[in-house]
Design a protein around this motif. Structure first.
Motif, PDB file in Angstrom:
ATOM      1  N   TRP A  75     -63.497  20.922  11.253  1.00 26.92           N
ATOM      2  CA  TRP A  75     -63.418  21.155  12.698  1.00 26.92           C
ATOM      3  C   TRP A  75     -61.982  21.485  13.116  1.00 26.92           C
ATOM      4  O   TRP A  75     -61.773  22.278  14.046  1.00 26.92           O
ATOM      5  N   LEU A  76     -60.997  20.900  12.431  1.00 23.82           N
ATOM      6  CA  LEU A  76     -59.598  21.222  12.725  1.00 23.82           C
ATOM      7  C   LEU A  76     -59.292  22.678  12.372  1.00 23.82           C
ATOM      8  O   LEU A  76     -58.575  23.366  13.104  1.00 23.82           O
ATOM      9  N   ALA A  77     -59.836  23.134  11.261  1.00 21.83           N
ATOM     10  CA  ALA A  77     -59.654  24.538  10.875  1.00 21.83           C
ATOM     11  C   ALA A  77     -60.288  25.443  11.916  1.00 21.83           C
ATOM     12  O   ALA A  77     -59.673  26.422  12.356  1.00 21.83           O
ATOM     13  N   TRP A  78     -61.502  25.129  12.292  1.00 19.40           N
ATOM     14  CA  TRP A  78     -62.217  25.923  13.296  1.00 19.40           C
ATOM     15  C   TRP A  78     -61.402  25.991  14.586  1.00 19.40           C
ATOM     16  O   TRP A  78     -61.189  27.065  15.143  1.00 19.40           O
ATOM     17  N   LEU A  79     -60.937  24.844  15.047  1.00 12.61           N
ATOM     18  CA  LEU A  79     -60.160  24.786  16.285  1.00 12.61           C
ATOM     19  C   LEU A  79     -58.852  25.557  16.155  1.00 12.61           C
ATOM     20  O   LEU A  79     -58.482  26.334  17.047  1.00 12.61           O
ATOM     21  N   THR A  80     -58.172  25.382  15.049  1.00 12.88           N
ATOM     22  CA  THR A  80     -56.895  26.066  14.810  1.00 12.88           C
ATOM     23  C   THR A  80     -57.069  27.577  14.819  1.00 12.88           C
ATOM     24  O   THR A  80     -56.278  28.300  15.433  1.00 12.88           O
ATOM     25  N   LEU A  81     -58.106  28.052  14.163  1.00 10.58           N
ATOM     26  CA  LEU A  81     -58.323  29.497  14.071  1.00 10.58           C
ATOM     27  C   LEU A  81     -58.764  30.106  15.400  1.00 10.58           C
ATOM     28  O   LEU A  81     -58.431  31.244  15.706  1.00 10.58           O
ATOM     29  N   ARG A  82     -59.487  29.360  16.198  1.00  7.00           N
ATOM     30  CA  ARG A  82     -59.959  29.890  17.477  1.00  7.00           C
ATOM     31  C   ARG A  82     -58.968  29.713  18.615  1.00  7.00           C
ATOM     32  O   ARG A  82     -59.032  30.411  19.610  1.00  7.00           O
ATOM     33  N   MET A  83     -58.061  28.788  18.436  1.00 11.20           N
ATOM     34  CA  MET A  83     -57.081  28.507  19.492  1.00 11.20           C
ATOM     35  C   MET A  83     -55.675  28.901  19.054  1.00 11.20           C
ATOM     36  O   MET A  83     -54.697  28.283  19.441  1.00 11.20           O
ATOM     37  N   GLY A  84     -55.578  29.947  18.262  1.00 10.97           N
ATOM     38  CA  GLY A  84     -54.297  30.385  17.721  1.00 10.97           C
ATOM     39  C   GLY A  84     -53.232  30.625  18.773  1.00 10.97           C
ATOM     40  O   GLY A  84     -52.043  30.401  18.528  1.00 10.97           O
ATOM     41  N   PHE A  85     -53.655  31.064  19.955  1.00 11.76           N
ATOM     42  CA  PHE A  85     -52.688  31.293  21.026  1.00 11.76           C
ATOM     43  C   PHE A  85     -51.987  30.003  21.439  1.00 11.76           C
ATOM     44  O   PHE A  85     -50.900  30.046  21.993  1.00 11.76           O
ATOM     45  N   LEU A  86     -52.592  28.854  21.120  1.00 15.52           N
ATOM     46  CA  LEU A  86     -51.964  27.547  21.378  1.00 15.52           C
ATOM     47  C   LEU A  86     -51.424  26.912  20.098  1.00 15.52           C
ATOM     48  O   LEU A  86     -50.329  26.360  20.095  1.00 15.52           O
ATOM     49  N   THR A  87     -52.222  26.977  19.025  1.00 20.64           N
ATOM     50  CA  THR A  87     -51.841  26.272  17.807  1.00 20.64           C
ATOM     51  C   THR A  87     -50.659  26.916  17.090  1.00 20.64           C
ATOM     52  O   THR A  87     -49.850  26.214  16.500  1.00 20.64           O
ATOM     53  N   ARG A  88     -50.557  28.241  17.149  1.00 25.83           N
ATOM     54  CA  ARG A  88     -49.439  28.913  16.472  1.00 25.83           C
ATOM     55  C   ARG A  88     -48.107  28.509  17.089  1.00 25.83           C
ATOM     56  O   ARG A  88     -47.199  28.073  16.381  1.00 25.83           O
ATOM     57  N   PRO A  89     -47.936  28.630  18.423  1.00 27.13           N
ATOM     58  CA  PRO A  89     -46.648  28.207  18.995  1.00 27.13           C
ATOM     59  C   PRO A  89     -46.384  26.710  18.817  1.00 27.13           C
ATOM     60  O   PRO A  89     -45.248  26.311  18.601  1.00 27.13           O
ATOM     61  N   LEU A  90     -47.438  25.899  18.886  1.00 26.78           N
ATOM     62  CA  LEU A  90     -47.264  24.461  18.694  1.00 26.78           C
ATOM     63  C   LEU A  90     -46.789  24.170  17.271  1.00 26.78           C
ATOM     64  O   LEU A  90     -45.826  23.431  17.071  1.00 26.78           O
ATOM     65  N   TYR A  91     -47.455  24.756  16.271  1.00 28.10           N
ATOM     66  CA  TYR A  91     -47.043  24.556  14.879  1.00 28.10           C
ATOM     67  C   TYR A  91     -45.608  25.031  14.689  1.00 28.10           C
ATOM     68  O   TYR A  91     -44.786  24.324  14.095  1.00 28.10           O
ATOM     69  N   ASN A  92     -45.304  26.221  15.166  1.00 30.95           N
ATOM     70  CA  ASN A  92     -43.962  26.781  14.982  1.00 30.95           C
ATOM     71  C   ASN A  92     -42.892  25.915  15.629  1.00 30.95           C
ATOM     72  O   ASN A  92     -41.815  25.727  15.070  1.00 30.95           O
ATOM     73  N   CYS A  93     -43.189  25.368  16.794  1.00 28.34           N
ATOM     74  CA  CYS A  93     -42.234  24.491  17.485  1.00 28.34           C
ATOM     75  C   CYS A  93     -42.009  23.207  16.684  1.00 28.34           C
ATOM     76  O   CYS A  93     -40.861  22.801  16.461  1.00 28.34           O
ATOM     77  N   VAL A  94     -43.075  22.580  16.247  1.00 31.84           N
ATOM     78  CA  VAL A  94     -42.962  21.347  15.463  1.00 31.84           C
ATOM     79  C   VAL A  94     -42.259  21.626  14.135  1.00 31.84           C
ATOM     80  O   VAL A  94     -41.377  20.871  13.720  1.00 31.84           O
ATOM     81  N   ALA A  95     -42.613  22.724  13.478  1.00 37.35           N
ATOM     82  CA  ALA A  95     -41.985  23.074  12.195  1.00 37.35           C
ATOM     83  C   ALA A  95     -40.488  23.297  12.366  1.00 37.35           C
ATOM     84  O   ALA A  95     -39.687  22.820  11.556  1.00 37.35           O
ATOM     85  N   LYS A  96     -40.115  24.004  13.413  1.00 34.38           N
ATOM     86  CA  LYS A  96     -38.693  24.281  13.652  1.00 34.38           C
ATOM     87  C   LYS A  96     -37.937  22.981  13.932  1.00 34.38           C
ATOM     88  O   LYS A  96     -36.853  22.748  13.406  1.00 34.38           O
ATOM     89  N   TYR A  97     -38.546  22.112  14.747  1.00 30.49           N
ATOM     90  CA  TYR A  97     -37.917  20.828  15.059  1.00 30.49           C
ATOM     91  C   TYR A  97     -37.747  19.989  13.792  1.00 30.49           C
ATOM     92  O   TYR A  97     -36.675  19.447  13.543  1.00 30.49           O
ATOM     93  N   LEU A  98     -38.819  19.863  12.984  1.00 34.21           N
ATOM     94  CA  LEU A  98     -38.746  19.073  11.754  1.00 34.21           C
ATOM     95  C   LEU A  98     -37.716  19.654  10.784  1.00 34.21           C
ATOM     96  O   LEU A  98     -36.974  18.910  10.140  1.00 34.21           O
ATOM     97  N   TYR A  99     -37.680  20.967  10.680  1.00 29.71           N
ATOM     98  CA  TYR A  99     -36.720  21.629   9.800  1.00 29.71           C
ATOM     99  C   TYR A  99     -35.293  21.276  10.220  1.00 29.71           C
ATOM    100  O   TYR A  99     -34.479  20.862   9.398  1.00 29.71           O
TER     101      TYR A  99
END
Length: 125
Positions: free
Chosen positions: A92-116
């Motif tokens: 279900w997380l995969a399904w949500l991630t793939l369908r909500m890319g307009f939200l999940t992509r920027p969220l992932y990128n923001c968290v990844a950049k912060y953690l990095y």
């Protein structure tokens, strides 16, 4: 290294164990995917492995990378979705991630950049 043949189509996962958050997530994911024949490559201990995907070490340190058996490379939230799509209880997380890319992509990128950046400041490399 293990064989690149995987019933999931995922051949190799490239991750950075120097990041404590990333390492914990990958350890959990590996446990969930024990039955899958996937190569798990830690670029912290095997930095030259990024050449297998024509990648840059810092890019792989910052974002999860997955190489499918056919050679396709997925990065970031797409890589996570690929793992989750093959994981019982997380599809279900995969399904949500793939369908909500307009939200999940920027969220992932923001968290990844912060953690990095956080890991670099703390000297986790």
């Amino acid at each position: 290294m293990e064989s690149d043949k995987s019933p999931t189509g995922i051949a190799t996962v490239y991750y950075n164990s120097a990041c404590p958050v990333c390492d914990a997530g990958i350890r959990d994911q590996r446990q969930r995917m024990q039955a899958c024949n996937i190569n798990w490559v830690d670029v912290h201990s095997q930095p030259d492995a990024v050449a297998e995907i024509n990648g840059e070490l810092e890019a792989v340190r910052e974002r999860l990378h997955v190489r499918h058996a056919n050679g396709d490379i997925l990065v970031g939230e797409q890589a996570l979705a690929a793992l989750w799509s093959e994981t019982k209880g997380r599809r279900w997380l995969a399904w949500l991630t793939l369908r909500m890319g307009f939200l999940t992509r920027p969220l992932y990128n923001c968290v990844a950049k912060y953690l990095y950046r956080w890991n670099r400041r703390r000297g986790h490399w």
